[in-house]
Design an enzyme around this catalytic site. Structure first.
Site, PDB file in Angstrom:
ATOM      1  N   GLU A  65      -2.741  20.303 108.007  1.00 22.58           N
ATOM      2  CA  GLU A  65      -3.122  19.347 109.038  1.00 22.58           C
ATOM      3  C   GLU A  65      -3.641  20.089 110.253  1.00 22.58           C
ATOM      4  O   GLU A  65      -3.205  21.210 110.540  1.00 22.58           O
ATOM      5  CB  GLU A  65      -1.915  18.501 109.492  1.00 22.58           C
ATOM      6  CG  GLU A  65      -1.534  17.377 108.577  1.00 22.58           C
ATOM      7  CD  GLU A  65      -0.367  16.571 109.120  1.00 22.58           C
ATOM      8  OE1 GLU A  65      -0.144  15.472 108.609  1.00 22.58           O
ATOM      9  OE2 GLU A  65       0.333  17.047 110.046  1.00 22.58           O
ATOM     10  N   ARG A  67      15.696   5.496 107.015  1.00 17.92           N
ATOM     11  CA  ARG A  67      17.143   5.497 107.263  1.00 17.92           C
ATOM     12  C   ARG A  67      17.382   5.204 108.732  1.00 17.92           C
ATOM     13  O   ARG A  67      16.451   5.034 109.519  1.00 17.92           O
ATOM     14  CB  ARG A  67      17.725   6.877 106.925  1.00 17.92           C
ATOM     15  CG  ARG A  67      16.995   8.004 107.666  1.00 17.92           C
ATOM     16  CD  ARG A  67      17.673   9.343 107.556  1.00 17.92           C
ATOM     17  NE  ARG A  67      16.849  10.440 108.041  1.00 17.92           N
ATOM     18  CZ  ARG A  67      16.639  10.753 109.288  1.00 17.92           C
ATOM     19  NH1 ARG A  67      17.174  10.030 110.250  1.00 17.92           N
ATOM     20  NH2 ARG A  67      15.879  11.791 109.636  1.00 17.92           N
ATOM     21  N   HIS A  89       5.794  13.236 121.017  1.00 15.97           N
ATOM     22  CA  HIS A  89       6.381  12.737 119.775  1.00 15.97           C
ATOM     23  C   HIS A  89       7.057  11.409 120.098  1.00 15.97           C
ATOM     24  O   HIS A  89       8.096  11.372 120.763  1.00 15.97           O
ATOM     25  CB  HIS A  89       7.388  13.751 119.236  1.00 15.97           C
ATOM     26  CG  HIS A  89       7.958  13.397 117.898  1.00 15.97           C
ATOM     27  ND1 HIS A  89       8.309  14.339 116.969  1.00 15.97           N
ATOM     28  CD2 HIS A  89       8.249  12.208 117.324  1.00 15.97           C
ATOM     29  CE1 HIS A  89       8.788  13.748 115.879  1.00 15.97           C
ATOM     30  NE2 HIS A  89       8.763  12.443 116.087  1.00 15.97           N
ATOM     31  N   GLY A 146      12.061  19.239 110.830  1.00 15.19           N
ATOM     32  CA  GLY A 146      11.466  20.424 111.433  1.00 15.19           C
ATOM     33  C   GLY A 146      11.359  21.606 110.498  1.00 15.19           C
ATOM     34  O   GLY A 146      10.871  22.670 110.887  1.00 15.19           O
ATOM     35  N   LYS A 173      15.102  17.215 117.771  1.00 12.97           N
ATOM     36  CA  LYS A 173      15.205  16.449 119.009  1.00 12.97           C
ATOM     37  C   LYS A 173      16.486  16.784 119.770  1.00 12.97           C
ATOM     38  O   LYS A 173      17.524  17.034 119.171  1.00 12.97           O
ATOM     39  CB  LYS A 173      15.156  14.959 118.678  1.00 12.97           C
ATOM     40  CG  LYS A 173      13.865  14.536 117.989  1.00 12.97           C
ATOM     41  CD  LYS A 173      14.004  13.212 117.265  1.00 12.97           C
ATOM     42  CE  LYS A 173      12.793  12.939 116.388  1.00 12.97           C
ATOM     43  NZ  LYS A 173      12.971  11.759 115.517  1.00 12.97           N
TER      44      LYS A 173
END
Length: 444
Positions: free
Chosen positions: A202, A294, A210, A167, A239
């Site tokens: 973008e 990961r 998401h 983020g 999150k």
């Protein structure tokens, strides 16, 4: 193939405990490293060996890769598991492990480096036929170039750091004035945080979902998915609540999304456990966002619905063993939800370090916690102290089970975000499954 008998965990807190749990099941010896702040932490006591790594500041301990390598070498470990955060997506660390003949529990350094650059990742995914968000695929050299590109793309736009993550390194701009104002500052911040000031643009997706796909691959290119995780409940792009499966997807769209993730992983020659992240617009078009090379914080919800121990799978693949599952052998059963419990003010989100004077926890649910009663919550690291995971036959039952679990907590000494988590789970928009990444900022 190379068996791992002794493994160093280059991390701390709940993920260190999580890795130790699987290693004990597999009969693998564990070596923990700890900073001054973590000297009395539960993971330090739980490991077979523990070694002091440095001062409390992460850059002087957990982020000092040469210190980590030295401890690994001195204690003759076979492998290093990086967990998440810290050095987990640092290609230099993976490369140093390779140079020392130590197994890195993750993908090759070159793959980490490729996916660590959002600009390079966008290009390679486009080549693979994976949809990406419309934008500019090159690094922006100047604010003048950025303005020119933006005028052709059309506002609103996201100005992003190529090396950003978690983020960080993102700015929403609605016009030329805003872009001019934030460009230099964002570039400098990216250079400071990530050591790479490259920026790109973008298109801004209004009200996105998401959703990410868990994938796994062996060294022979055998690649599978373990379904998706819904991660749209976020604060400041971090999150908070995750669930699987996503009620936003029907079976046809789920299959299309998961197969697209597998396609992208195969394109880059991925080998290990990893996550392909996507965003969906309101018309259910999806676009590649990034790849996390990961283990994810939210991996337990995937373990809940599939029954697959993802840490065990990581280790299995790191030993260069073949993929133990065929795609049709991986089934999704029921519904799982994870809530991240953080030591922070539920209103302001400010961290709340201190001593946990009292800690009563729920029973009959999975708790991946970093602390016990009497432990200190350090101001030096992330405020998350644990995770609550439930798995039930359907989503309605999972929500009810999670609410029951959250109500059973009794924590004194630090503030937590549990009142906020309860508010989220009780909200009609969440219960109806009709939420986006903007849900939390509009909650109050």
């Amino acid at each position: 193939m190379a068996n791992i008998n002794k493994l160093l965990i280059a991390n701390r807190g709940e993920i260190a405990l999580r890795i130790i749990k699987t290693c004990k099941k597999l009969g693998i010896q564990t070596v923990a490293i700890f900073s001054d702040a973590d000297a009395d932490a539960p993971f330090v006591k739980m490991a077979d060996e523990s070694h002091h790594i440095g001062e409390s500041q992460a850059k002087k301990s957990y982020l000092d890769l040469e210190k980590v390598i030295r401890v690994a070498r001195e204690n003759q470990v076979d492998a290093i598991h990086p967990g998440y955060g810290f050095l987990s997506e640092n290609p230099c660390f993976a490369k140093r492990c390779e140079e020392e003949g130590i197994i890195f529990v993750g993908p090759e350094a070159k793959v980490i480096e490729l996916m660590g650059s959002k600009i390079k990742a966008r290009k390679v995914m486009k080549e693979a036929g994976v949809p990406v968000i419309p934008g500019w695929d090159g690094a922006l050299d100047s604010v003048e170039q950025a303005i020119d590109v933006a005028s052709r793309l059309g506002y609103p736009l996201m100005l992003k750091a190529s090396a950003g993550g978690g983020g960080m390194g993102m700015q929403l701009v609605h016009n030329e004035q805003e872009l001019t104002k934030v460009f230099t500052r964002t570039k400098q911040s990216a250079e400071s945080y990530f050591g790479d000031g490259s920026l790109f643009l973008e298109k801004w997706i209004e009200g996105p979902r998401h959703i990410e796909v868990q994938i796994a691959a062996d060294g022979e290119g055998n690649t599978v998915h373990l379904f998706e995780r819904e991660c749209s409940v976020q604060r400041r792009n971090q999150k908070v609540v995750e669930e699987s499966l996503s009620c936003f997807l029907d079976e046809e769209l789920r299959e299309k999304l998961c197969q697209t993730a597998v396609l992208g992983a195969k394109k880059i020659g991925y080998s290990s456990v990893g996550t392909m992240e996507f965003i969906f617009d309101e018309d259910k078009n999806f676009y590649f966002l990034e790849m996390n090379t990961r283990l994810q914080v939210e991996h337990p919800v995937t373990e809940g619905i599939t029954g697959v121990d993802l840490v065990e799978l990581q280790i299995h693949l790191a030993e260069n063993k073949p993929m133990p599952y065929k795609q049709d052998e991986i089934k999704a059963k029921g519904h799982a939800i994870e809530c991240r419990v953080c030591a922070e003010d539920p209103e302001t989100f400010m961290p709340s370090p201190g001593k946990i004077e009292k800690l009563l926890t729920p029973v009959h649910v999975r708790l991946d916690f970093a602390v016990t009663e009497g432990d200190m919550v350090s101001p030096f690291y992330d405020s998350m102290i644990g995770k609550v995971i439930v798995h039930e036959g359907d989503r309605e039952k999972a929500i009810a089970s999670m609410l029951d679990a959250l109500e059973q907590f009794d924590i004194e000494g630090v503030k937590t975000n549990i009142p906020l988590l309860i508010q989220i789970l009780e909200h009609k928009q969440f219960q109806d499954g009709e939420y986006t990444t903007h849900f939390l900022q509009n909650l109050k």
